[in-house]
Write an enzyme that holds these catalytic residues in place. Structure first.
Site: not given
Ligand code: NAD
Length: 415
Positions: A105, A217, A219, A221
């Site tokens: 990382k 959430g 975003g 995912a």
């Molecule tokens: P992102 O930034 O696109 O989305 C995050 C979402 O969470 C947003 O909609 C935000 O509004 C919401 N959020 C933030 N604070 C919040 C709260 N207190 N309550 C509810 N919702 C809240 O991020 P992402 O890429 O979708 O990642 C989300 C999670 O998935 C993270 O933990 C990340 O490490 C994990 N993850 C993502 C990927 C990927 O490929 N995108 C891969 C592995 C792990």
């Protein structure tokens, strides 16, 4: 209250696993620390003419199974302990998925949101200038993570290629398609998680076509999970949320409506006809499936006992605390743990490396089929270990992942 140190958490999880596997004390000690880490100072000429020095890290936790793999985060609060923990988790994730890769990382303390494109580009190239001799397709392959983008991956690939004197697409993943990216990377995390849900549904006789789903959430995912759970299984999403709150409608919420409302009002909480709910309430709804796709530490000892879902899919990293894990296990809630549930992203990153090495691009169908095979195999291995050791799915995932790394270290003669 100070934030928990993620590296201490990762070491504690490893210690629990070492007990279950009855690991030799020396082997356990070896696995408690990164094999290699680099701390670099990166000088960047800012647009106003000043010189700013950024601190960066790259941690190569363990490469017994193959070259290290893991993202680079650009974040103002980055710490080396966060990077260490994430590199450990990458090691276990790659091992669990049967990928011929170790875990790494990287991180740079910076806020790209306050930097111009030119400043971001110079920082990316500077990071590679400092590290190029220690990374690369056979050593350590980075990828995007928090606040890093496909464009940044392209700059880093270009800079690395200049140093080695030839195109080296396979030195980094998450690139734009035109410079060696893979089809299917966008929704791979959600898709991979849903393949494990399908397997869990078979095991526990859950009819997904008749199941209700809540997604915390919205975003990358969470939003892909919404459209895919309907497309793949016909399940009904009744609640969604983001950082500004959530919405519930027993009649169901369509993904295109949620996406439009979020685009127009910057939150899914305003979905017409739905009841506004809080981020605490969404976790405790009477649904069959709960998808945690937001933040860490949201399911704790205080709310774990109130969770009614039969299955929790952790697309987010670390949404469940260890105390909550114990309560959920006792209540027979089936938790598909983060480094299994969200491993679809790194799996398609690995496919990107393979396509780069072969100089042959796969179709979307090939990517999905191979992703399905990997996720299904990993889920089944974890389920079998959980039955074998009578432990929860997280502990079971650790046993599978750590045992493979230890086997490779032994066969290589390291321990
Ligand atoms: P992102 O930034 O696109 O989305 C995050 C979402 O969470 C947003 O909609 C935000 O509004 C919401 N959020 C933030 N604070 C919040 C709260 N207190 N309550 C509810 N919702 C809240 O991020 P992402 O890429 O979708 O990642 C989300 C999670 O998935 C993270 O933990 C990340 O490490 C994990 N993850 C993502 C990927 C990927 O490929 N995108 C891969 C592995 C792990």
């Amino acid at each position: 209250m100070s934030k928990p140190n993620p590296f201490e958490i990762s070491q504690k999880q490893l210690a629990d696993c070492a007990k279950i596997l009855n690991l030799d004390a020396g082997v356990h000690e070896f696995l408690r620390h990164p094999r290699r880490e680099f701390h670099v100072s990166i000088p960047v000429r800012m647009d106003d003419g000043s010189l700013k020095i950024f601190q960066g890290f790259r941690v190569q936790y363990n490469d017994a199974l193959g070259p290290c793999k893991g993202g680079i985060r650009f974040h103002p609060d980055e710490t080396v302990d966060t990077v260490r923990a994430l590199s450990a988790w990458m090691t276990w994730k790659c091992s669990l998925l049967g990928l011929p890769l170790g875990g790494g990382k990287g991180g740079v303390i910076c806020n790209p949101k306050e930097m111009s494109m030119g400043e971001q580009e110079r920082l990316c190239r500077g990071y590679v200038d400092m590290l190029w001799e220690n990374i690369g397709p056979a050593k350590d392959v980075p990828a995007p993570d928090v606040y890093t983008t496909p464009q940044m991956m392209a700059w880093m690939m270009d800079q690395y290629s200049k140093h080695v004197g030839s195109n080296s697409f396979g030195m980094i993943t998450g690139k734009p398609l035109v410079v060696g990216g893979s089809l299917g990377r966008g929704d791979s995390t959600a898709r991979g998680g849903l393949f494990t849900l399908r397997e869990a549904a078979k095991e526990f006789n859950i009819d997904l076509a008749k199941s209700t789903v809540a997604i915390q959430g919205y975003g990358n995912a969470g939003s892909f999970a919404h459209s895919l759970v309907k497309e793949l299984f016909g399940s009904k999403v009744v609640a969604v949320s983001d950082s500004k709150g959530g919405a519930f409608n027993a009649a169901g919420i369509e993904a295109d409506v949620a996406a439009r409302v979020k685009a127009e009002t910057s939150t899914v909480a305003n979905i017409p006809g739905a009841k506004k709910i809080s981020n605490e309430e969404i976790l405790e709804l009477d649904v069959d499936i709960l998808i945690a796709a937001a933040l860490e530490n949201v399911i704790t000892k205080d709310n774990a006992g109130k969770i009614k879902a039969k299955v929790i899919i952790e697309l987010a990293n670390g949404p469940t605390t260890p105390e909550a894990d114990a309560i959920l296990f006792q209540n027979k809630v089936h938790v598909i743990p983060d480094f299994l549930a969200n491993a679809g992203g790194v799996t398609v990153s690995y496919f990107e490396m393979v396509q780069n090495i072969a100089r042959y691009n796969w179709t979307l169908d090939e990517v999905y089929t191979r992703l399905d095979e990997r996720m299904t195999e990993a889920y089944q291995a974890v389920l079998a270990a959980s039955k074998n050791y009578k432990v929860n799915m997280r502990q079971a995932a650790y046993t599978v992942a750590v045992a493979r790394v230890v086997e490779a270290m032994k066969i290589r003669g390291w321990v």
